[in-house]
Design a protein around this motif. Sequence first.
Motif, PDB file in Angstrom:
ATOM      1  N   PRO A  40      42.805  31.228  40.303  1.00  0.00           N
ATOM      2  CA  PRO A  40      42.528  31.239  38.988  1.00  0.00           C
ATOM      3  C   PRO A  40      41.305  32.374  38.453  1.00  0.00           C
ATOM      4  O   PRO A  40      41.175  32.736  37.498  1.00  0.00           O
ATOM      5  CB  PRO A  40      42.024  29.762  39.007  1.00  0.00           C
ATOM      6  N   ALA A  41      40.435  32.745  39.466  1.00  0.00           N
ATOM      7  CA  ALA A  41      39.393  33.708  39.350  1.00  0.00           C
ATOM      8  C   ALA A  41      40.155  35.094  39.033  1.00  0.00           C
ATOM      9  O   ALA A  41      39.304  35.739  38.187  1.00  0.00           O
ATOM     10  CB  ALA A  41      38.640  33.659  40.504  1.00  0.00           C
ATOM     11  N   GLU A  42      41.382  35.247  39.317  1.00  0.00           N
ATOM     12  CA  GLU A  42      42.195  36.633  39.047  1.00  0.00           C
ATOM     13  C   GLU A  42      42.709  36.548  37.573  1.00  0.00           C
ATOM     14  O   GLU A  42      43.281  37.657  37.084  1.00  0.00           O
ATOM     15  CB  GLU A  42      43.103  36.741  40.268  1.00  0.00           C
ATOM     16  N   MET A  43      42.921  35.340  37.159  1.00  0.00           N
ATOM     17  CA  MET A  43      43.778  35.107  35.963  1.00  0.00           C
ATOM     18  C   MET A  43      42.820  35.750  34.489  1.00  0.00           C
ATOM     19  O   MET A  43      41.631  35.433  34.868  1.00  0.00           O
ATOM     20  CB  MET A  43      44.037  33.928  35.697  1.00  0.00           C
ATOM     21  N   SER A  44      43.621  36.501  33.884  1.00  0.00           N
ATOM     22  CA  SER A  44      42.676  37.003  32.684  1.00  0.00           C
ATOM     23  C   SER A  44      43.296  35.959  31.413  1.00  0.00           C
ATOM     24  O   SER A  44      43.939  34.944  31.566  1.00  0.00           O
ATOM     25  CB  SER A  44      43.197  38.374  32.213  1.00  0.00           C
ATOM     26  N   GLU A  45      42.564  36.126  30.261  1.00  0.00           N
ATOM     27  CA  GLU A  45      43.046  35.355  29.321  1.00  0.00           C
ATOM     28  C   GLU A  45      44.468  35.740  28.995  1.00  0.00           C
ATOM     29  O   GLU A  45      45.286  34.760  28.500  1.00  0.00           O
ATOM     30  CB  GLU A  45      42.210  35.836  27.958  1.00  0.00           C
ATOM     31  N   SER A  46      44.772  36.770  28.980  1.00  0.00           N
ATOM     32  CA  SER A  46      46.454  37.163  28.939  1.00  0.00           C
ATOM     33  C   SER A  46      47.263  36.813  30.308  1.00  0.00           C
ATOM     34  O   SER A  46      47.296  37.590  31.163  1.00  0.00           O
ATOM     35  CB  SER A  46      46.668  38.514  28.313  1.00  0.00           C
ATOM     36  N   LEU A  47      47.970  35.662  30.253  1.00  0.00           N
ATOM     37  CA  LEU A  47      48.563  35.444  31.590  1.00  0.00           C
ATOM     38  C   LEU A  47      49.659  36.470  31.598  1.00  0.00           C
ATOM     39  O   LEU A  47      50.050  36.884  32.742  1.00  0.00           O
ATOM     40  CB  LEU A  47      49.209  33.974  31.360  1.00  0.00           C
ATOM     41  N   TYR A  48      50.545  37.241  30.763  1.00  0.00           N
ATOM     42  CA  TYR A  48      51.498  37.932  30.653  1.00  0.00           C
ATOM     43  C   TYR A  48      50.809  39.273  31.150  1.00  0.00           C
ATOM     44  O   TYR A  48      51.491  39.889  32.274  1.00  0.00           O
ATOM     45  CB  TYR A  48      52.224  38.109  29.543  1.00  0.00           C
ATOM     46  N   LEU A  49      49.636  39.653  31.004  1.00  0.00           N
ATOM     47  CA  LEU A  49      48.937  40.666  31.775  1.00  0.00           C
ATOM     48  C   LEU A  49      48.754  40.433  33.225  1.00  0.00           C
ATOM     49  O   LEU A  49      49.172  41.190  33.888  1.00  0.00           O
ATOM     50  CB  LEU A  49      47.590  41.086  31.056  1.00  0.00           C
ATOM     51  N   TYR A  50      48.369  39.230  33.485  1.00  0.00           N
ATOM     52  CA  TYR A  50      47.984  38.993  34.872  1.00  0.00           C
ATOM     53  C   TYR A  50      49.369  38.991  35.876  1.00  0.00           C
ATOM     54  O   TYR A  50      49.512  39.402  36.536  1.00  0.00           O
ATOM     55  CB  TYR A  50      47.372  37.486  34.832  1.00  0.00           C
ATOM     56  N   TYR A  51      50.355  38.349  35.082  1.00  0.00           N
ATOM     57  CA  TYR A  51      51.534  38.252  35.743  1.00  0.00           C
ATOM     58  C   TYR A  51      52.104  39.663  35.946  1.00  0.00           C
ATOM     59  O   TYR A  51      52.697  39.960  37.118  1.00  0.00           O
ATOM     60  CB  TYR A  51      52.864  37.653  34.932  1.00  0.00           C
ATOM     61  N   ARG A  52      51.934  40.391  35.018  1.00  0.00           N
ATOM     62  CA  ARG A  52      52.445  41.932  35.399  1.00  0.00           C
ATOM     63  C   ARG A  52      51.634  42.838  36.257  1.00  0.00           C
ATOM     64  O   ARG A  52      52.158  43.245  37.229  1.00  0.00           O
ATOM     65  CB  ARG A  52      52.367  42.733  34.024  1.00  0.00           C
ATOM     66  N   SER A  53      50.317  42.623  36.235  1.00  0.00           N
ATOM     67  CA  SER A  53      49.671  43.344  37.271  1.00  0.00           C
ATOM     68  C   SER A  53      49.264  42.902  38.457  1.00  0.00           C
ATOM     69  O   SER A  53      49.239  43.313  39.548  1.00  0.00           O
ATOM     70  CB  SER A  53      47.899  43.503  36.590  1.00  0.00           C
ATOM     71  N   ALA A  54      49.420  41.293  38.541  1.00  0.00           N
ATOM     72  CA  ALA A  54      49.110  40.794  39.893  1.00  0.00           C
ATOM     73  C   ALA A  54      50.458  40.405  40.674  1.00  0.00           C
ATOM     74  O   ALA A  54      50.338  40.327  42.059  1.00  0.00           O
ATOM     75  CB  ALA A  54      48.068  39.509  39.892  1.00  0.00           C
ATOM     76  N   LEU A  55      51.454  39.951  39.830  1.00  0.00           N
ATOM     77  CA  LEU A  55      52.579  39.472  40.461  1.00  0.00           C
ATOM     78  C   LEU A  55      53.905  40.411  40.286  1.00  0.00           C
ATOM     79  O   LEU A  55      54.875  40.206  40.768  1.00  0.00           O
ATOM     80  CB  LEU A  55      52.908  38.269  39.921  1.00  0.00           C
TER      81      LEU A  55
END
Length: 121
Positions: A40-55
Amino acid sequence: PDFGTSDVGHRIRRLRRLNATPAVLEEIWLDASYADRLDPAEMSESLYLYYRSALGLWITRVEDRVRLGIVPDWAPDVFGPRPGTPCVMVERISWGQDGARAEVSRNWIDTDVARYVARFG
């Protein structure tokens, strides 16, 4: 939820705000085949951005269905509509770049604060 590659998912619950006012209650299930665990600490307000950059997951298509739902019992006190009361709910299915169903979500909207808007193009 039934996913494209797995029957197991990561649950994300969050309260979205509009101008600091609680507006949307979300419950999101991400197919576990995209990540062993989520931080959760790595997640941004934009989950789609998080999905793209982290996953490495790009959401390429979504389908929304709007209906009347019931506010869940886990809704925090700061969310306007009380648990058990009817409110507008958007169910979303999201597909990734591999064509598999990647995410399903439910979003309960406090219509005194926010509206559902769909834009194309």
